[in-house]
Design a protein around this motif. Structure first.
Motif, PDB file in Angstrom:
ATOM      1  N   TYR A 498       0.799  -1.213  -0.091  1.00 46.03           N
ATOM      2  CA  TYR A 498      -0.074  -0.072  -0.082  1.00 46.03           C
ATOM      3  C   TYR A 498       0.938   1.272   0.043  1.00 46.03           C
ATOM      4  CZ  TYR A 498      -3.632  -3.338   1.569  1.00 46.03           C
ATOM      5  OH  TYR A 498      -4.509  -4.352   1.628  1.00 46.03           O
ATOM      6  N   LYS A 499       0.264   2.293  -0.524  1.00 47.27           N
ATOM      7  CA  LYS A 499       1.100   3.357  -0.576  1.00 47.27           C
ATOM      8  C   LYS A 499      -0.050   4.768  -0.498  1.00 47.27           C
ATOM      9  CE  LYS A 499       3.851   5.372  -4.453  1.00 47.27           C
ATOM     10  NZ  LYS A 499       4.478   5.159  -5.762  1.00 47.27           N
ATOM     11  N   LEU A 500       0.516   5.765   0.162  1.00 47.95           N
ATOM     12  CA  LEU A 500      -0.283   6.838   0.297  1.00 47.95           C
ATOM     13  C   LEU A 500       0.608   8.148   0.156  1.00 47.95           C
ATOM     14  CD1 LEU A 500      -2.993   8.359   0.966  1.00 47.95           C
ATOM     15  CD2 LEU A 500      -2.039   8.306   3.299  1.00 47.95           C
ATOM     16  N   ASN A 501       0.222   9.200  -0.792  1.00 51.34           N
ATOM     17  CA  ASN A 501       0.921  10.348  -0.799  1.00 51.34           C
ATOM     18  C   ASN A 501      -0.235  11.433  -0.832  1.00 51.34           C
ATOM     19  OD1 ASN A 501       3.576   9.460  -1.091  1.00 51.34           O
ATOM     20  ND2 ASN A 501       3.378   8.823  -3.147  1.00 51.34           N
ATOM     21  N   VAL A 502       0.174  12.172  -0.054  1.00 51.83           N
ATOM     22  CA  VAL A 502      -0.688  13.499  -0.021  1.00 51.83           C
ATOM     23  C   VAL A 502       0.303  14.654   0.039  1.00 51.83           C
ATOM     24  CG1 VAL A 502      -2.338  14.869   1.244  1.00 51.83           C
ATOM     25  CG2 VAL A 502      -2.438  12.324   1.733  1.00 51.83           C
ATOM     26  N   ASN A 503       0.102  15.332  -1.095  1.00 50.53           N
ATOM     27  CA  ASN A 503       1.049  16.779  -1.385  1.00 50.53           C
ATOM     28  C   ASN A 503       0.150  17.848  -1.216  1.00 50.53           C
ATOM     29  OD1 ASN A 503       3.235  14.901  -1.794  1.00 50.53           O
ATOM     30  ND2 ASN A 503       3.290  15.153  -3.805  1.00 50.53           N
ATOM     31  N   TYR A 504       0.769  18.969  -0.443  1.00 45.56           N
ATOM     32  CA  TYR A 504      -0.008  20.305  -0.656  1.00 45.56           C
ATOM     33  C   TYR A 504       0.935  21.128  -1.166  1.00 45.56           C
ATOM     34  CZ  TYR A 504      -2.310  24.512   0.695  1.00 45.56           C
ATOM     35  OH  TYR A 504      -2.852  25.962   0.808  1.00 45.56           O
ATOM     36  N   THR A 505       0.559  21.672  -2.188  1.00 47.10           N
ATOM     37  CA  THR A 505       1.775  22.936  -2.471  1.00 47.10           C
ATOM     38  C   THR A 505       1.017  24.298  -2.741  1.00 47.10           C
ATOM     39  OG1 THR A 505       2.407  20.884  -3.809  1.00 47.10           O
ATOM     40  CG2 THR A 505       3.500  23.210  -4.360  1.00 47.10           C
ATOM     41  N   ALA A 506       1.653  25.183  -2.075  1.00 47.03           N
ATOM     42  CA  ALA A 506       1.232  26.430  -2.407  1.00 47.03           C
ATOM     43  C   ALA A 506       2.560  27.102  -2.926  1.00 47.03           C
ATOM     44  CB  ALA A 506       0.566  27.241  -0.941  1.00 47.03           C
ATOM     45  N   GLU A 507       2.405  28.662  -2.953  1.00 49.69           N
ATOM     46  CA  GLU A 507       3.395  29.289  -3.581  1.00 49.69           C
ATOM     47  C   GLU A 507       4.725  29.072  -3.066  1.00 49.69           C
ATOM     48  OE1 GLU A 507       3.991  33.684  -5.039  1.00 49.69           O
ATOM     49  OE2 GLU A 507       1.967  33.055  -4.641  1.00 49.69           O
ATOM     50  N   LYS A 508       4.836  29.470  -1.614  1.00 49.06           N
ATOM     51  CA  LYS A 508       5.964  29.191  -0.754  1.00 49.06           C
ATOM     52  C   LYS A 508       5.960  28.079   0.189  1.00 49.06           C
ATOM     53  CE  LYS A 508       7.277  33.994  -1.020  1.00 49.06           C
ATOM     54  NZ  LYS A 508       6.819  35.471  -0.626  1.00 49.06           N
ATOM     55  N   PHE A 509       4.918  27.481   0.363  1.00 46.62           N
ATOM     56  CA  PHE A 509       4.587  26.458   1.367  1.00 46.62           C
ATOM     57  C   PHE A 509       4.242  25.119   0.695  1.00 46.62           C
ATOM     58  CE2 PHE A 509       1.687  24.812   4.534  1.00 46.62           C
ATOM     59  CZ  PHE A 509       2.836  24.686   5.455  1.00 46.62           C
ATOM     60  N   LYS A 510       4.831  24.173   1.263  1.00 42.79           N
ATOM     61  CA  LYS A 510       4.754  22.662   0.662  1.00 42.79           C
ATOM     62  C   LYS A 510       4.714  21.754   1.880  1.00 42.79           C
ATOM     63  CE  LYS A 510       6.808  20.410  -3.006  1.00 42.79           C
ATOM     64  NZ  LYS A 510       8.092  20.347  -4.083  1.00 42.79           N
ATOM     65  N   ILE A 511       3.761  20.819   1.797  1.00 44.43           N
ATOM     66  CA  ILE A 511       3.728  19.654   2.485  1.00 44.43           C
ATOM     67  C   ILE A 511       3.539  18.529   1.640  1.00 44.43           C
ATOM     68  CG2 ILE A 511       2.315  18.449   4.571  1.00 44.43           C
ATOM     69  CD1 ILE A 511       1.275  21.215   5.160  1.00 44.43           C
ATOM     70  N   GLN A 512       4.534  17.547   2.254  1.00 44.42           N
ATOM     71  CA  GLN A 512       4.254  16.158   1.485  1.00 44.42           C
ATOM     72  C   GLN A 512       4.202  14.933   2.616  1.00 44.42           C
ATOM     73  OE1 GLN A 512       8.183  16.165  -0.467  1.00 44.42           O
ATOM     74  NE2 GLN A 512       6.952  16.972  -2.168  1.00 44.42           N
TER      75      GLN A 512
END
Lengths: 638, 357
Positions: A498-512
């Motif tokens: 199983y694999k889960l990837n959630v990415n949030y990408t804003a201009e200067k902000f990034k969560i992986q």
């Protein structure tokens, strides 16, 4: 000839399937084929793949490939300790069941059948791609459990770039790196250098000694240096040429196991790897020609056992590939490969060599919007006087209901015995020249849920796989007590990933955020030996479960990442009476990038095993508790 | 809504997998230590996995006919060390020679409680008690074979006696110690004779290709089993094995009996309790040979090969060690002196040596 017939049949079947008849006129209108130097990128279909991109690699700039994969992939890394050798286990297979390809060239050591991935500096790579499952039809012998692709690439017209880094870590670990690149309109030349030494004298509680004393690891010093030089030429709009040269030297002592007290062994190794690749991209036809020459040596010396084993392997590879389409919906790949290897060693009676020629072909069809594709591949390798299994694979992948990707693959795989398996002679052991190749089938099916919502990317994937390997080679003493290899076992591996990837990408902000979980059963189904206690049991050093989770946050130039890896029970005896306990390792990576006009400076800290887990990857091989590495890297680009 | 369904479905699948895993968690296989202690039985020395593993000692109790495995770890809470080669009991102290760990672990012969280790050895093979204060340990060494003289009280090495290459088994006849020198990582052909009163070498007897086992019979004659010498490819014995008798009074060879096979080595020489019959493995079988005979016996006692052989002085039972696939629990098979099967039991990994008490 077998291969030819099958290719023809396959071809006819597919042509009928898509209901297309060849017309000369249409060919002219075909679009220029999108060219990628990597066969895997274009002709892999249905296999689970993982890409470790340059941004991720950059975070592991001072690490080796073993550290990278142990933390960031679902591949189990059998590490013998800090700075010691490390090999891979894909989906419950053995170390020799991984094909390691450097820009498409197999760099597995011909004598050992495996590559010590602790010797590959991450800094020398631009991208690492992992392909799970068998891929014998694409890569030939060894691509059984999976394939590790180590790729280099470059861009034209980037100007002059210079970077230089220094790293300092626990146990006197020091590393220096320099890279230079001149990137013009038609020409790129780059040079990377590294120098690394470490004492690796970490403290650990030796539970294998009387009174569980705290000890310092001994005889674990290492020294390495190397260079990678690459040139890329754009000859004209259709043609490119590149050359690469990799030199590396390593000198390391082999530390004792916890039950061994002292060790006096030392290993010196080195390699020269030179490759060149020419590519002509046309409207109808793309041609690729590649050549490689590898010269590797390894000297193992132990003053206690008076062992002095020296070996050298030379390999030359020539490969020609063509890619063309005969309709708007397909792409064909036909190629030939010749690999000549020879080993020079006193451990064998005479120096062995192997001349292997391979014919391979792939046929890819896709829907007009390319949302579905299917690939059929076949490969036959030839060695004089040897019977080699024909390999083939079929895979598909595509979009389902816009939210899903469904993919599946079935592949025949095989592995040739190594030079050691075939020709070893000495120290109470002898090779077996009559060994058959290991071979079998692997199948997998993946369902991926992919979803984009504004700045959020979501990916959840599940893969089920199955793999059989017949004629699995193991070494056992014969009736005369001489150790020798034989085709003994039949191994069945199956599992869920199983694999889960959630990415949030804003201009200067990034969560992986990412998570992975594997459940693998790799069992020995049959044995050629009577009363073999290992029948029906799980293979040794194959974790049944492992899981990995990571969180990475960056804001402007600041980033922090946390990775946690869980490795479950591993049996250490083939009758499963003894085992190693699970362990969980947590690592933190912090980096701060400062930009000053043409310059950038990055300060980084890597904190390993922050929860102070006392663990063993391999039985009685000590591992360090908390340790760190600080780095300062300077970048210039104009 | 589709997303939700997928989410539930995946969570369910995950939970299912996790749930099914629990039952696969391994359970340790433990045998209880012998309740009556270790005074009446047989110690089986298991070499353990070669790379990175640990040797273990199993105990077969004659009184309860039960087996206790890994009794060293059970009593002392740490593993024996990498590759346990042999064990002797001398003055009720057990001396367990741990080859790749370069040490001899000493234990109380009745409780198996650790009494400390003799360290500073290089590839040690066998222990031989000389007197109340002195013991010999044969070793392959780093520069050639040798015997380390051990002060049994302080457990330290006090002297080194050079021998032929790869010193193996030793026997004591009178004041003299005979050490078979098997060549270590190479080849040798000598039996080194040592005066144990002075710890000096008296002579080297050229016995034959790679002498490994050495025993003394009821008449004080020394029997040496030379296991032969392989060619470079380990396919043919360029010098087949030999059984050699040495006269201890003159240190000369009485006779030397050549084995015919060029593919099988004779191994594991042991004697019965009365020291009148020799046993060894050869050609996949166990052979017996009367000490009175001057030619090699033609008939086998047991039609099976063993990794190690032993004879119980209590009843002259033959003990054969079967190492199986070398990565799982081995087996010990017992036979009467005439070769009739008695029983068998599971022991540790790669059983190779027996120590009877």
């Amino acid at each position: 000839m077998n291969l030819f017939k099958i290719s023809i049949c396959t071809y006819c079947f597919l042509r009928a399937f898509i209901g297309y008849s060849q017309q000369r006129d249409t060919i002219k209108q075909l679009p220029a084929i999108e060219v990628s130097s990597s066969r895997s990128e274009v002709f892999t279909s249905g296999n689970k793949t993982e890409k470790l991109d340059s941004a991720l690699l950059n975070r592991y700039a001072a690490a080796n490939l073993a550290d990278l994969l142990a933390n960031e992939s679902q591949v189990f890394i059998k590490s013998y300790g800090l700075g010691s050798s490390a090999v891979t286990s894909f989906r419950g297979a053995g170390a020799s069941h991984t094909a390691v390809l450097w820009n498409g060239f197999n760099i597995q050591n011909q004598m050992l059948g495996m590559l010590d991935i602790s010797l590959v500096p991450v800094n020398f790579l631009n991208e690492v791609q992992l392909q799970y499952g068998g891929a014998g039809a694409l890569w030939g012998s060894g691509a059984v459990g999976g394939t590790i692709q180590l790729n280099n690439s470059s861009q034209f017209n980037r100007g002059i770039s210079v970077s230089s880094g220094v790293f300092y870590g626990s146990f006197l670990d020091r590393q220096q790196q320099v890279s230079l690149e001149i990137s013009k309109k038609r020409f790129v030349s780059s040079l990377k250098l590294f120098n690394h030494d470490a004492k690796n004298d970490f403290a650990f509680i030796n539970t294998a000694q009387y009174g569980s004393p705290e000890q310092k690891q001994s005889n674990a010093e290492l020294k390495q240096y190397g260079l990678l030089q690459e040139n890329y030429f754009r000859i004209n709009t259709h043609q490119t040429l590149n050359t690469r040269f990799w030199y590396q030297y390593g000198d390391r002592n082999i530390p004792p196991s916890m039950t061994q007290n002292i060790n006096t062994a030392n290993q010196k190794d080195g390699c020269y790897r030179a490759t060149t690749e020419w590519q002509r991209t046309g409207e109808r036809l793309t041609l690729l020609a590649r050549f490689a020459y590898f010269d590797e040596w390894l000297n193992y010396k132990d003053s206690t056992t008076r062992e002095d084993s020296r070996s050298r392997t030379k390999t030359s590879i020539a490969e020609i590939e063509s890619r063309f389409s005969i309709s708007n919906f397909d792409l064909i790949n036909i190629g030939i490969n010749n690999t000549y290897s020879e080993a020079l060693t006193a451990d064998f009676v005479k120096n062995p060599s192997e001349n292997r020629t391979a014919l391979f072909a792939s046929y890819k069809i896709h829907t007009p919007k390319r949302s579905w594709n299917a690939v059929l591949s076949a490969r036959q390798e030839f060695i004089k006087n040897k019977e080699i299994p024909f390999t083939a694979s079929a895979g598909f992948e595509g979009q389902l209901l816009k939210l899903f990707i469904l993919k599946g693959n079935a592949a025949k795989h095989y592995r040739l015995p190594t030079f050691n398996d075939l020709y070893w002679a000495g120290a109470g052991a002898k090779g077996n020249p009559d060994l058959k190749p290991e071979s079998g089938w692997s199948e997998e099916l993946s369902l991926i849920h992919k979803y984009n919502f504004k700045k959020l990317d979501w990916l959840l994937g599940a893969t089920g796989f199955n793999r059989n390997v017949d004629n699995w080679i193991i070494w056992l003493p014969d009736q005369y007590n001489i150790w020798s290899p034989a085709n003994v076992l039949q191994v069945w591996s199956r599992g869920l990933e199983y694999k889960l990837n959630v990415n949030y990408t804003a201009e200067k902000f990034k969560i992986q955020l990412s998570g992975m979980y594997n459940y693998v059963l790799s069992t020995n189904e049959k044995s050629a030996t009577a009363n073999d206690e290992s029948v029906g049991k799980i293979l040794i050093y194959v974790p049944i479960q492992n899981a990995q989770g990571s969180l990475y946050i960056s804001y402007k130039g600041t980033s922090i990442g946390y990775t946690q890896v869980y490795t479950g029970y591993r049996y250490t005896t083939s009758d499963n009476t003894q085992y190693l306990k699970p362990y969980t390792i947590g690592n933190i990576n912090i980096a701060q990038l400062i930009k000053l006009r043409d310059y950038k400076i990055k300060a980084s800290a890597q904190l390993n095993n922050i929860w102070q887990e006392s663990y063993q990857v391999m039985q009685y091989r000590a591992m360090p508790l908390f340790n760190y590495q600080f780095g300062l890297t300077f970048y210039f680009n104009k | 809504m589709k997303t939700k369904q997928v989410f539930y479905l995946s969570t369910f699948a995950l939970a299912l997998t996790f749930g099914s895993c629990k039952k696969n968690d391994p359970v340790p296989v433990v045998t209880p230590p012998a309740a009556a202690g270790y005074d009446n039985g047989v110690f089986i020395i298991n070499q353990g996995m070669f790379t990175g593993g640990t040797g273990t000692v199993s105990f077969y109790s004659r009184s309860s006919s039960s087996v206790s495995n890994d009794i060293f770890m059970a009593k002392n809470n740490y593993p024996l060390g990498n590759i346990a080669q042999s064990m002797e009991i001398y003055n009720n102290t057990g001396y367990i020679v741990v080859n790749n760990a370069g040490k001899v672990e000493t234990v109380d012969g009745s409780t198996f409680a650790s009494k400390g280790a003799i360290t500073g050895l290089t590839s040690p093979r066998y222990f031989l008690g000389i007197n109340n204060t002195t013991g010999y340990v044969s070793q392959w060494g780093s520069t050639g074979g040798s015997i380390k003289v051990i002060d049994l009280n302080s457990k330290t090495v006090t002297a080194t006696i050079p021998t032929g290459n790869g010193a193996e088994e030793m026997v004591k006849a009178g004041n003299f110690v005979y050490a078979a020198c098997c060549g270590g990582f190479g080849n040798d052909s000598v039996v080194t004779v040592i005066n144990s009163a002075t710890n000096t070498v008296l002579t080297n007897i050229n016995a034959g290709p790679n002498p490994q086992c050495i025993k003394v019979d009821a008449n004080g004659k020394i029997w040496v089993l030379c296991i032969g010498q392989w060619d470079q490819t380990f396919t043919t014995l360029v010098k087949p094995g030999r059984l050699v008798r040495i006269d201890a009074s003159t240190n000369t060879i009485d006779f030397s009996l050549p084995f015919s096979s060029t593919t099988s080595q004779p191994m594991s020489l042991v004697t019965n309790t009365a020291k009148t019959i020799l046993y060894y493995t050869y050609n996949g079988k166990v052979y017996s040979q009367a000490c009175a005979s001057t030619s090699l016996s033609a008939s086998a006692v047991i039609n099976r090969n063993f990794y190690g052989l032993g004879i119980d002085p209590a009843n002259d039972y033959l003990y054969g060690a079967d190492a199986g696939n070398y990565t799982s629990s081995g087996k010990v098979l017992r036979y009467t002196a005439s070769g009739a099967a008695v029983d068998s039991f599971a022991v540790g990994i790669i059983p190779g040596y027996f120590c009877f008490k």
